[in-house]
Write a protein that holds these residues in place. Structure first.
Motif, PDB file in Angstrom:
ATOM      1  N   LYS A   8       1.792  -5.370  35.399  1.00  0.00           N
ATOM      2  CA  LYS A   8       3.076  -4.504  35.171  1.00  0.00           C
ATOM      3  C   LYS A   8       3.590  -3.917  36.389  1.00  0.00           C
ATOM      4  CE  LYS A   8       3.542  -3.501  30.195  1.00  0.00           C
ATOM      5  NZ  LYS A   8       3.602  -2.502  29.255  1.00  0.00           N
ATOM      6  N   ILE A   9       2.617  -3.174  36.974  1.00  0.00           N
ATOM      7  CA  ILE A   9       3.191  -2.479  38.138  1.00  0.00           C
ATOM      8  C   ILE A   9       3.531  -3.300  39.381  1.00  0.00           C
ATOM      9  CG2 ILE A   9       2.161  -1.107  40.085  1.00  0.00           C
ATOM     10  CD1 ILE A   9       0.287   0.386  37.905  1.00  0.00           C
ATOM     11  N   PHE A  10       2.907  -4.591  39.301  1.00  0.00           N
ATOM     12  CA  PHE A  10       3.129  -5.573  40.435  1.00  0.00           C
ATOM     13  C   PHE A  10       4.453  -6.145  40.090  1.00  0.00           C
ATOM     14  CE2 PHE A  10       2.977 -10.162  41.290  1.00  0.00           C
ATOM     15  CZ  PHE A  10       2.813 -10.066  42.474  1.00  0.00           C
ATOM     16  N   ILE A  11       4.628  -6.405  38.901  1.00  0.00           N
ATOM     17  CA  ILE A  11       5.923  -7.062  38.500  1.00  0.00           C
ATOM     18  C   ILE A  11       7.166  -6.204  38.645  1.00  0.00           C
ATOM     19  CG2 ILE A  11       7.440  -7.987  36.513  1.00  0.00           C
ATOM     20  CD1 ILE A  11       4.657  -9.506  35.743  1.00  0.00           C
ATOM     21  N   HIS A 157       0.295 -20.033  42.393  1.00  0.00           N
ATOM     22  CA  HIS A 157      -0.556 -18.879  43.128  1.00  0.00           C
ATOM     23  C   HIS A 157       0.195 -17.869  43.539  1.00  0.00           C
ATOM     24  CE1 HIS A 157      -3.767 -16.626  45.143  1.00  0.00           C
ATOM     25  NE2 HIS A 157      -3.085 -16.787  46.237  1.00  0.00           N
ATOM     26  N   ILE A 158       0.397 -16.625  43.372  1.00  0.00           N
ATOM     27  CA  ILE A 158       0.961 -15.366  44.070  1.00  0.00           C
ATOM     28  C   ILE A 158      -0.131 -14.507  44.724  1.00  0.00           C
ATOM     29  CG2 ILE A 158       2.398 -13.395  43.504  1.00  0.00           C
ATOM     30  CD1 ILE A 158       3.484 -15.088  40.922  1.00  0.00           C
ATOM     31  N   SER A 159       0.156 -14.249  45.898  1.00  0.00           N
ATOM     32  CA  SER A 159      -0.559 -13.418  46.635  1.00  0.00           C
ATOM     33  C   SER A 159       0.362 -12.269  47.368  1.00  0.00           C
ATOM     34  CB  SER A 159      -1.574 -13.976  47.669  1.00  0.00           C
ATOM     35  OG  SER A 159      -1.950 -13.157  48.399  1.00  0.00           O
ATOM     36  N   LYS A 160      -0.117 -11.001  46.951  1.00  0.00           N
ATOM     37  CA  LYS A 160       0.766  -9.904  47.570  1.00  0.00           C
ATOM     38  C   LYS A 160       0.086  -8.899  48.140  1.00  0.00           C
ATOM     39  CE  LYS A 160       4.965  -7.190  46.269  1.00  0.00           C
ATOM     40  NZ  LYS A 160       5.787  -6.916  45.525  1.00  0.00           N
ATOM     41  N   LEU A 167       0.425   6.080  49.496  1.00  0.00           N
ATOM     42  CA  LEU A 167      -0.328   5.522  48.497  1.00  0.00           C
ATOM     43  C   LEU A 167      -1.698   4.637  48.827  1.00  0.00           C
ATOM     44  CD1 LEU A 167       2.315   5.111  45.685  1.00  0.00           C
ATOM     45  CD2 LEU A 167       0.700   6.880  45.739  1.00  0.00           C
ATOM     46  N   GLY A 168      -1.232   4.185  50.172  1.00  0.00           N
ATOM     47  CA  GLY A 168      -2.150   3.165  50.628  1.00  0.00           C
ATOM     48  C   GLY A 168      -1.946   1.723  50.320  1.00  0.00           C
ATOM     49  N   VAL A 169      -2.947   0.829  50.533  1.00  0.00           N
ATOM     50  CA  VAL A 169      -2.708  -0.456  50.448  1.00  0.00           C
ATOM     51  C   VAL A 169      -3.316  -0.971  49.185  1.00  0.00           C
ATOM     52  CG1 VAL A 169      -3.657  -2.722  51.508  1.00  0.00           C
ATOM     53  CG2 VAL A 169      -3.201  -0.806  52.917  1.00  0.00           C
ATOM     54  N   ASN A 170      -2.453  -2.189  48.462  1.00  0.00           N
ATOM     55  CA  ASN A 170      -2.902  -2.718  47.218  1.00  0.00           C
ATOM     56  C   ASN A 170      -2.808  -4.166  47.453  1.00  0.00           C
ATOM     57  OD1 ASN A 170      -3.361  -0.990  44.996  1.00  0.00           O
ATOM     58  ND2 ASN A 170      -1.308  -0.042  45.566  1.00  0.00           N
ATOM     59  N   SER A 171      -3.491  -4.950  47.065  1.00  0.00           N
ATOM     60  CA  SER A 171      -3.417  -6.257  46.964  1.00  0.00           C
ATOM     61  C   SER A 171      -3.380  -6.895  45.621  1.00  0.00           C
ATOM     62  CB  SER A 171      -4.516  -6.988  47.934  1.00  0.00           C
ATOM     63  OG  SER A 171      -5.998  -6.684  47.140  1.00  0.00           O
ATOM     64  N   TYR A 172      -2.641  -7.987  45.532  1.00  0.00           N
ATOM     65  CA  TYR A 172      -2.691  -8.736  44.206  1.00  0.00           C
ATOM     66  C   TYR A 172      -2.809 -10.218  44.298  1.00  0.00           C
ATOM     67  CZ  TYR A 172      -0.433  -4.185  42.831  1.00  0.00           C
ATOM     68  OH  TYR A 172      -0.159  -2.931  42.673  1.00  0.00           O
ATOM     69  N   ASP A 173      -3.598 -10.806  43.597  1.00  0.00           N
ATOM     70  CA  ASP A 173      -3.446 -12.194  43.489  1.00  0.00           C
ATOM     71  C   ASP A 173      -3.436 -12.727  42.429  1.00  0.00           C
ATOM     72  OD1 ASP A 173      -4.069 -13.391  46.216  1.00  0.00           O
ATOM     73  OD2 ASP A 173      -5.682 -11.807  46.188  1.00  0.00           O
TER      74      ASP A 173
END
Length: 178
Positions: A8-11, A157-160, A167-173
């Motif tokens: 949800k945060i990613f979207i 595939h979605i990579s972000k 807040l720093g770094v976040n990665s999403y796959d």
């Protein structure tokens, strides 16, 4: 449902990023200089809604992952990041270099400040085999890079990677197979 909160945060962040780019007026239908990403994914969403394919989805947030088998209730939302990479805006009419090699067409941004930096489309005859998109956004608050890959009737595939100040770094796959 650990992954559900994070997706949800990613979207939400992807929607904000896409929304900023969509502040310009849309192109009149039929006036597309480049491949019609928005139209293509609208048709794909409609087609997949009719087919109701079973989806095996794996969501990874900062190396923590969760997998689920599910049905997608809104393919328009599911493919929103792809259709949000539309480059057919009047202001961008001459902003992309078109490179054609055999069955592959690449749309490459001429300016680094454009959100969609490249779109690569591989065709077999008149049928799309794959679409790869690279989006990049950078401002005083955050830097975001998205790599989107779509294979009709197979997977996406979605990579972000996001770096938000303070807040720093976040990665999403997100890997989905149907």
């Amino acid at each position: 449902m650990y992954w559900y909160k994070h997706i949800k945060i990613f979207i939400l962040s992807a929607s904000i990023t896409s929304g900023l780019a969509s502040c310009k007026p849309d192109v009149v239908a039929g006036d597309n200089r480049y491949f019609d990403i928005k139209g293509y994914f609208s048709k794909e969403a409609e087609r997949l809604t009719q087919l109701h394919p079973h989806v095996e989805k794996t969501v990874k947030h900062n190396k923590q992952s969760e997998s689920r088998d599910l049905g997608i209730s809104s393919w328009n939302d599911e493919l929103g990041l792809f259709s949000g990479s539309d480059i057919n805006k009047p202001a961008w009419r001459n902003s992309y270099k078109v490179i054609k090699r055999g069955n592959t067409t690449v749309y490459k941004a001429k300016l680094p400040e454009l959100k969609t930096q490249s779109i690569t489309i591989v065709n077999s005859g008149n049928k799309v085999q794959s679409i790869d998109i690279v989006n990049h956004t950078s401002n005083l608050l955050y830097t975001s890079t998205e790599k989107l890959s779509y294979y009709p009737d197979s997977a996406y595939h979605i990579s972000k990677m996001q770096h938000v100040r303070l807040l720093g770094v976040n990665s999403y796959d997100i890997d989905s197979r149907f």
